[in-house]
Scaffold this motif. Structure first.
Motif, PDB file in Angstrom:
ATOM      1  N   GLN A   1       1.785   0.662  -4.665  1.00 59.08           N
ATOM      2  CA  GLN A   1       1.052   1.928  -4.637  1.00 59.08           C
ATOM      3  C   GLN A   1       1.944   3.139  -4.396  1.00 59.08           C
ATOM      4  OE1 GLN A   1      -2.371   1.854  -5.379  1.00 59.08           O
ATOM      5  NE2 GLN A   1      -1.637  -0.203  -5.888  1.00 59.08           N
ATOM      6  N   SER A   2       3.249   2.910  -4.182  1.00 55.18           N
ATOM      7  CA  SER A   2       4.161   4.032  -3.984  1.00 55.18           C
ATOM      8  C   SER A   2       5.563   3.578  -4.391  1.00 55.18           C
ATOM      9  CB  SER A   2       4.110   4.513  -2.526  1.00 55.18           C
ATOM     10  OG  SER A   2       4.815   5.724  -2.368  1.00 55.18           O
TER      11      SER A   2
ATOM     12  N   ASP B   1       0.828  -1.200   0.000  1.00 52.68           N
ATOM     13  CA  ASP B   1       0.000   0.000   0.000  1.00 52.68           C
ATOM     14  C   ASP B   1       0.867   1.256   0.000  1.00 52.68           C
ATOM     15  OD1 ASP B   1      -2.150  -1.700   0.148  1.00 52.68           O
ATOM     16  OD2 ASP B   1      -2.439  -1.441   2.293  1.00 52.68           O
TER      17      ASP B   1
END
Length: 361
Positions: A346-347, A311
């Motif tokens: 996600q990053s 995430d």
């Protein structure tokens, strides 16, 4: 207790304090003991011999199709002795919804503050094939910590490289494995932490904090060599010393959090599996300020970690000292059966925010 789970508890249920060779339980269904409703379920303080604890229901039982909380108020198994001890063993097959070749124990509901499914105060146990805080269906039977290795834990081994030797650890109120050892050599390999795989389905075991929390200076290896394909279509490796560490996906949780120490982390699937499924953690691996001389991955095929579906960052580097190395890993991607897979982070893949010595590659 009894079959209905009634609280008939003793002050201590079983206390090993000698030097003999003790066997508690058996691999055959029906031969394991049901132990619960106590502040001390099993205390092992043997100074010699070779002992085995296998096939028991500790803090939990199953009757008439239901799982029952036996109301224990301390840890399930407390190890404080130098005698040879194996907790569990091989765990494969099913009968009546329970593993049939089951040398592993079910260890659950030790969920009062500071309690653990297994707490190694001192000693060198081998811990294999247990269901800790859950069962094959992934139900919430959580402990405070799944396994805790205290400061004096020596050459403990958690899991194994053979199918069925890994522990399933989940539904913990805190860390799946809490590592505090200050010496010795410890290995965590082949386990399912925060996830399990059964009957073609991966399950989210809903951990409430980090999968493995490292806060000790002992010699720790998390994982090992992971190559080949074996059981479960292509999702579990044949030579598999790595751990599956997944679904630590609330707040700022990491699959592996290194607060202090110098572990070697190799061959793990963190936030995913061989098929590239989304089993993400918030951070894959987080190295805090006190991390020192950490190695993530390796130069040999099968030593690299597969880190994906995070995430946030795949690897979050905050160390302020020491010399760290990140090499040979698959971050945000993996290669399997001739196909490159997008692991949809996600990053950032690696986020560096510390002044410690770091080599990437």
């Amino acid at each position: 207790t009894n079959r209905s789970g009634t609280n008939l508890g003793n002050a201590e249920n079983i206390n090993f304090a000698g030097t003999g060779n003790i066997t508690l339980g058996a691999a055959t269904y029906g031969y394991g003991n049901v132990i619960g409703c106590s502040s001390v379920n099993i205390s092992f303080a043997n100074s010699g011999g070779t002992s085995t604890i296998k096939g028991n229901f500790i803090g939990v039982t199953r009757d008439a199709g239901g799982w029952l909380d036996l109301g224990s108020t301390g840890s399930g198994i407390t190890v404080n002795g130098a005698g040879g001890l194996t907790i569990g063993g091989l765990c494969v097959g099913t009968v009546q919804g329970i593993v049939s070749i089951n040398e592993g124990n079910y260890i659950s509901y030790h969920d009062t503050a500071g309690s653990s499914g297994i707490y190694v105060v001192d000693g060198s146990p081998t811990i294999l094939g247990n269901f800790i805080g859950t069962n094959r269906a992934g139900d919430n039977h959580g402990n405070g910590y799944g396994i805790r290795l205290g400061a004096a834990a020596d050459t403990a081994v958690i899991g194994g490289s053979t199918h069925g030797q890994g522990n399933v650890i989940g539904q913990s109120d805190s860390y799946g494995i809490y590592y505090q050892a200050t010496g010795g050599t410890q290995t965590i390999k082949g386990n399912f932490i925060g996830t399990t795989y059964d009957a073609g389905t991966w399950r989210d075991l809903a951990q409430q904090s980090h999968g493995i929390y490292v806060d000790g200076g002992g010699g720790l290896t998390i994982g090992g060599l992971s190559v080949g394909s074996g059981n479960s279509a292509s999702v579990v490796s044949r030579i598999f010393e790595g751990n599956f560490i997944s679904f630590h996906d609330t707040a700022s949780m990491a699959g592996i959090y290194v607060n202090n120490g110098a572990p070697t982390i190799r061959g793990n699937y963190i936030g995913t599996n061989r098929a590239g499924s989304d089993h993400g953690n918030v951070y894959g691996i987080q190295m805090a300020a006190g991390a020192d001389n950490v190695t993530i991955g390796g130069a040999t095929y099968g030593q690299g970690n597969v880190i994906g579906q995070s995430d946030s960052y795949g690897i979050y580097f905050q160390a302020t000292g020491g010399t760290q190395t990140i090499k040979g890993n698959f971050i945000g991607t993996t290669y399997d059966a001739g196909t490159w897979r997008d692991l949809a982070p996600q990053s950032h893949g690696i986020y560096v925010s510390g002044a410690g010595g770091l080599t990437i590659g």
